[in-house]
Write an enzyme that holds these catalytic residues in place. Structure first.
Site, PDB file in Angstrom:
ATOM      1  N   GLU A  86       0.906  -1.255   0.031  1.00  0.00           N
ATOM      2  CA  GLU A  86       0.067   0.092  -0.056  1.00  0.00           C
ATOM      3  C   GLU A  86       0.746   1.338   0.102  1.00  0.00           C
ATOM      4  OE1 GLU A  86      -2.980   0.006  -0.384  1.00  0.00           O
ATOM      5  OE2 GLU A  86      -3.806  -2.298   0.098  1.00  0.00           O
ATOM      6  N   CYS A 150      -7.077  -1.457   8.709  1.00  0.00           N
ATOM      7  CA  CYS A 150      -5.773  -1.338   7.936  1.00  0.00           C
ATOM      8  C   CYS A 150      -5.290  -0.104   7.696  1.00  0.00           C
ATOM      9  CB  CYS A 150      -5.765  -2.504   6.844  1.00  0.00           C
ATOM     10  SG  CYS A 150      -6.067  -4.168   7.045  1.00  0.00           S
ATOM     11  N   HIS A 169      -0.565  -5.883   2.654  1.00  0.00           N
ATOM     12  CA  HIS A 169      -1.793  -6.726   2.649  1.00  0.00           C
ATOM     13  C   HIS A 169      -1.558  -8.124   1.889  1.00  0.00           C
ATOM     14  CE1 HIS A 169      -5.486  -3.594   2.848  1.00  0.00           C
ATOM     15  NE2 HIS A 169      -5.653  -4.451   3.735  1.00  0.00           N
TER      16      HIS A 169
END
Length: 210
Positions: A86, A150, A169
């Site tokens: 991410e 998250c 992730h």
């Protein structure tokens, strides 16, 4: 005098929630911990409950206690089919209820904080390098960590560390990767992150010297 202080890296995974009675993120972190990063790296791991208020307590405490070079947060995504890096964390949009049936009243992570914070780590470069290593695990990059715990932990950490954080992730166990494969993937990704950070800092130091 030579500085023999070890570099510290902190890695977190999440505890159970919803249908994820065994959270693949924490299993992957435990597998990675067995592999480690070598004797000269102090590796600290922590399981974080899927609760907004716990994230707001635990993450600042980890930064304060360990003062790590950087912090990596790992979470599971039921939709992910790759290990996903991410790029950024988002401040607003947190309306999903956590394990305590709670969500922030303002739906914000940090009141008055910027809308989005990018990691200082070049995730595209990390992804490219890990892919080239023929690890056997597919890696991709994303700009949306999902506006749940998250994204919330990532933004919190990025805000506190001025971008010295990463979020990874992982897919659920067996969809398609085993715990051992996910552990190896985390090790490969974190090594590349450390390598990139080291070189970018050398460049900064070098520029300051001229």
């Amino acid at each position: 005098m030579e500085n023999n202080k070890k570099t510290t890296v902190v890695v977190t995974g999440f505890g159970p929630f919803g249908e994820h009675t065994v959270n693949a993120s924490w299993v992957a972190v435990q597998e990675f911990e067995k592999l480690g990063l070598g004797d000269d790296i102090e590796l600290r791991t922590k399981q974080v409950p899927v609760e907004y208020q716990q994230v707001q307590k635990i993450v600042p405490a980890l930064w304060k206690q360990h003062n790590p070079q950087f912090m990596i947060h790992v979470g599971v995504s039921g939709m992910a089919q790759t290990v996903t890096l991410e790029k950024c964390g988002h401040n607003k949009g947190y309306s999903g209820l956590d394990n305590c049936s709670f969500c922030p009243g303002t739906h914000c992570c940090v009141d008055g904080g910027p809308e989005c914070i990018d990691s200082v780590i070049d995730m595209d470069a990390v992804c490219k390098r890990v892919r080239a290593s023929e690890l056997g695990v597919d890696v991709s990059v994303s700009k949306d960590a999902g506006r749940y715990l998250c994204d919330f932990i990532y933004y919190t950490s990025l805000y506190l560390s001025h971008g010295r954080s990463a979020f990874i992730h992982v897919p659920p166990l067996g969809e398609p990767y085993t715990a051992a494969e996910l552990g190896r993937a985390l090790q490969a990704i974190i090594r590349e992150i450390m390598d990139l950070l080291e070189h970018s800092e050398e460049k900064i130091t070098c520029q300051h010297q001229h």
